[in-house]
Design a protein around this motif. Structure first.
Motif, PDB file in Angstrom:
ATOM      1  N   HIS A  16      26.036  14.758  38.219  1.00  0.00           N
ATOM      2  CA  HIS A  16      24.913  14.579  37.418  1.00  0.00           C
ATOM      3  C   HIS A  16      25.542  14.853  36.092  1.00  0.00           C
ATOM      4  N   ASN A  17      25.324  13.838  35.348  1.00  0.00           N
ATOM      5  CA  ASN A  17      25.502  14.003  33.865  1.00  0.00           C
ATOM      6  C   ASN A  17      24.294  13.191  33.091  1.00  0.00           C
ATOM      7  N   LYS A  18      23.952  13.792  32.114  1.00  0.00           N
ATOM      8  CA  LYS A  18      22.900  13.374  30.946  1.00  0.00           C
ATOM      9  C   LYS A  18      23.647  13.374  29.718  1.00  0.00           C
ATOM     10  N   LEU A  19      23.809  12.119  29.235  1.00  0.00           N
ATOM     11  CA  LEU A  19      24.600  12.092  27.969  1.00  0.00           C
ATOM     12  C   LEU A  19      23.563  11.377  26.950  1.00  0.00           C
ATOM     13  N   PHE A  20      23.673  11.604  25.648  1.00  0.00           N
ATOM     14  CA  PHE A  20      23.014  11.077  24.418  1.00  0.00           C
ATOM     15  C   PHE A  20      23.717  10.249  23.557  1.00  0.00           C
ATOM     16  N   LEU A  42      30.552   5.641  44.368  1.00  0.00           N
ATOM     17  CA  LEU A  42      29.481   4.693  43.616  1.00  0.00           C
ATOM     18  C   LEU A  42      28.790   5.497  42.497  1.00  0.00           C
ATOM     19  N   VAL A  43      28.253   4.817  41.458  1.00  0.00           N
ATOM     20  CA  VAL A  43      27.593   5.403  40.387  1.00  0.00           C
ATOM     21  C   VAL A  43      26.386   4.877  40.194  1.00  0.00           C
ATOM     22  N   LYS A  44      25.294   5.543  39.884  1.00  0.00           N
ATOM     23  CA  LYS A  44      24.121   5.167  39.517  1.00  0.00           C
ATOM     24  C   LYS A  44      24.115   5.562  38.122  1.00  0.00           C
ATOM     25  N   ALA A  45      23.559   4.552  37.322  1.00  0.00           N
ATOM     26  CA  ALA A  45      23.190   4.821  35.886  1.00  0.00           C
ATOM     27  C   ALA A  45      21.943   4.361  35.286  1.00  0.00           C
ATOM     28  N   THR A  46      21.165   5.190  34.595  1.00  0.00           N
ATOM     29  CA  THR A  46      19.882   4.865  34.076  1.00  0.00           C
ATOM     30  C   THR A  46      19.955   5.116  32.762  1.00  0.00           C
ATOM     31  N   VAL A  47      19.369   4.074  31.903  1.00  0.00           N
ATOM     32  CA  VAL A  47      19.297   4.145  30.442  1.00  0.00           C
ATOM     33  C   VAL A  47      17.799   4.587  30.056  1.00  0.00           C
ATOM     34  N   ARG A  48      17.900   5.385  29.182  1.00  0.00           N
ATOM     35  CA  ARG A  48      16.415   5.900  28.753  1.00  0.00           C
ATOM     36  C   ARG A  48      16.418   5.660  27.277  1.00  0.00           C
ATOM     37  N   ASN A  49      14.902   5.267  27.029  1.00  0.00           N
ATOM     38  CA  ASN A  49      14.962   4.952  25.512  1.00  0.00           C
ATOM     39  C   ASN A  49      14.524   6.480  24.931  1.00  0.00           C
ATOM     40  N   ALA A  50      14.230   6.241  23.420  1.00  0.00           N
ATOM     41  CA  ALA A  50      13.694   7.363  22.865  1.00  0.00           C
ATOM     42  C   ALA A  50      12.664   8.152  23.270  1.00  0.00           C
ATOM     43  N   GLY A  52      12.130   8.560  26.462  1.00  0.00           N
ATOM     44  CA  GLY A  52      12.517   8.977  27.791  1.00  0.00           C
ATOM     45  C   GLY A  52      11.816   7.860  28.724  1.00  0.00           C
ATOM     46  N   LYS A  53      11.599   6.973  28.616  1.00  0.00           N
ATOM     47  CA  LYS A  53      11.156   5.629  29.666  1.00  0.00           C
ATOM     48  C   LYS A  53      12.572   4.702  30.032  1.00  0.00           C
ATOM     49  N   ILE A  54      12.379   4.517  31.503  1.00  0.00           N
ATOM     50  CA  ILE A  54      13.680   3.712  31.767  1.00  0.00           C
ATOM     51  C   ILE A  54      13.708   2.395  30.958  1.00  0.00           C
ATOM     52  N   ALA A  55      14.894   2.002  30.556  1.00  0.00           N
ATOM     53  CA  ALA A  55      15.209   0.790  29.672  1.00  0.00           C
ATOM     54  C   ALA A  55      15.928  -0.008  30.687  1.00  0.00           C
ATOM     55  N   ALA A  56      16.730   0.606  31.614  1.00  0.00           N
ATOM     56  CA  ALA A  56      17.674  -0.226  32.433  1.00  0.00           C
ATOM     57  C   ALA A  56      18.159   0.541  33.529  1.00  0.00           C
ATOM     58  N   SER A  57      18.438   0.056  34.648  1.00  0.00           N
ATOM     59  CA  SER A  57      19.073   0.869  35.618  1.00  0.00           C
ATOM     60  C   SER A  57      19.968   0.238  36.646  1.00  0.00           C
ATOM     61  N   ASN A  58      21.098   0.755  37.168  1.00  0.00           N
ATOM     62  CA  ASN A  58      21.746   0.163  38.337  1.00  0.00           C
ATOM     63  C   ASN A  58      22.115   1.139  39.338  1.00  0.00           C
ATOM     64  N   LYS A  59      21.711   1.048  40.610  1.00  0.00           N
ATOM     65  CA  LYS A  59      21.886   2.082  41.612  1.00  0.00           C
ATOM     66  C   LYS A  59      23.306   2.097  42.276  1.00  0.00           C
ATOM     67  N   SER A  60      24.245   1.166  42.102  1.00  0.00           N
ATOM     68  CA  SER A  60      25.410   0.827  42.801  1.00  0.00           C
ATOM     69  C   SER A  60      26.359   0.437  42.058  1.00  0.00           C
ATOM     70  N   ILE A  61      27.123   1.270  41.205  1.00  0.00           N
ATOM     71  CA  ILE A  61      28.357   0.707  40.123  1.00  0.00           C
ATOM     72  C   ILE A  61      29.525   1.111  40.759  1.00  0.00           C
ATOM     73  N   GLU A  62      30.420   0.172  41.128  1.00  0.00           N
ATOM     74  CA  GLU A  62      31.695   0.464  41.239  1.00  0.00           C
ATOM     75  C   GLU A  62      32.712  -0.301  40.279  1.00  0.00           C
ATOM     76  N   GLN A  63      32.673  -1.641  40.199  1.00  0.00           N
ATOM     77  CA  GLN A  63      33.252  -2.362  39.123  1.00  0.00           C
ATOM     78  C   GLN A  63      32.493  -2.121  37.757  1.00  0.00           C
ATOM     79  N   PRO A  64      33.113  -2.370  36.836  1.00  0.00           N
ATOM     80  CA  PRO A  64      32.399  -2.319  35.401  1.00  0.00           C
ATOM     81  C   PRO A  64      31.100  -3.159  35.224  1.00  0.00           C
ATOM     82  N   LEU A  81      21.522   8.225  28.762  1.00  0.00           N
ATOM     83  CA  LEU A  81      22.217   7.682  29.734  1.00  0.00           C
ATOM     84  C   LEU A  81      22.588   9.111  30.978  1.00  0.00           C
ATOM     85  N   ASP A  82      21.919   8.552  32.254  1.00  0.00           N
ATOM     86  CA  ASP A  82      21.783   9.505  33.184  1.00  0.00           C
ATOM     87  C   ASP A  82      23.000   8.880  34.190  1.00  0.00           C
ATOM     88  N   ILE A  83      23.809   9.580  34.522  1.00  0.00           N
ATOM     89  CA  ILE A  83      24.796   9.259  35.333  1.00  0.00           C
ATOM     90  C   ILE A  83      24.979  10.094  36.624  1.00  0.00           C
TER      91      ILE A  83
END
Length: 115
Positions: A16-20, A42-50, A52-64, A81-83
């Motif tokens: 788990h990583n949270k990056l800004f 597999l990677v789950k990525a969540t983008v949060r706006n300023a 802290g609300k979810i702007a976009a998310s994908n629960k199953s990333i393998e390919q770019p 960006l939460d990884i």
């Protein structure tokens, strides 16, 4: 245009990583790319706006996977960006679109404030 992604991705390990990252003043459309390690994790990525609300998310990333994001505000903002990876040995690769400032930080305080 501002849609060409940086050539070298940032490699991130751990479950788990949270990056800004900063969105410059005037930029309303931007991209982030997240990739997992093929056949490994597999990677789950969540983008949060300023706010802290979810702007976009994908629960199953393998390919770019490219997040194409839009915002209404045109002031400089710090988003995050939460990884999460399904394995402790997981690896993710991150890239920012050219319209962004080009780096990720472990905390919002580590992003330089433009005067």
């Amino acid at each position: 245009g501002g849609w060409c992604l940086s050539k070298k991705p940032l490699t991130v390990g751990g479950q788990h990583n949270k990056l800004f990252f900063a969105i410059p003043k005037g930029v309303k459309n931007f991209e982030l790319e997240v990739a997992g390690c093929l056949n490994w994790s597999l990677v789950k990525a969540t983008v949060r706006n300023a706010d802290g609300k979810i702007a976009a998310s994908n629960k199953s990333i393998e390919q770019p996977y490219r997040f194409k994001l839009k915002r209404r505000n045109s002031a400089r903002e710090i988003w995050s960006l939460d990884i999460e990876m399904d394995s402790p040995e997981g690896v993710a690769f991150l890239r920012q679109g050219k319209s962004l400032e080009g780096f990720f930080a472990a905390s919002p305080e580590n992003i330089l404030k433009k005067q």
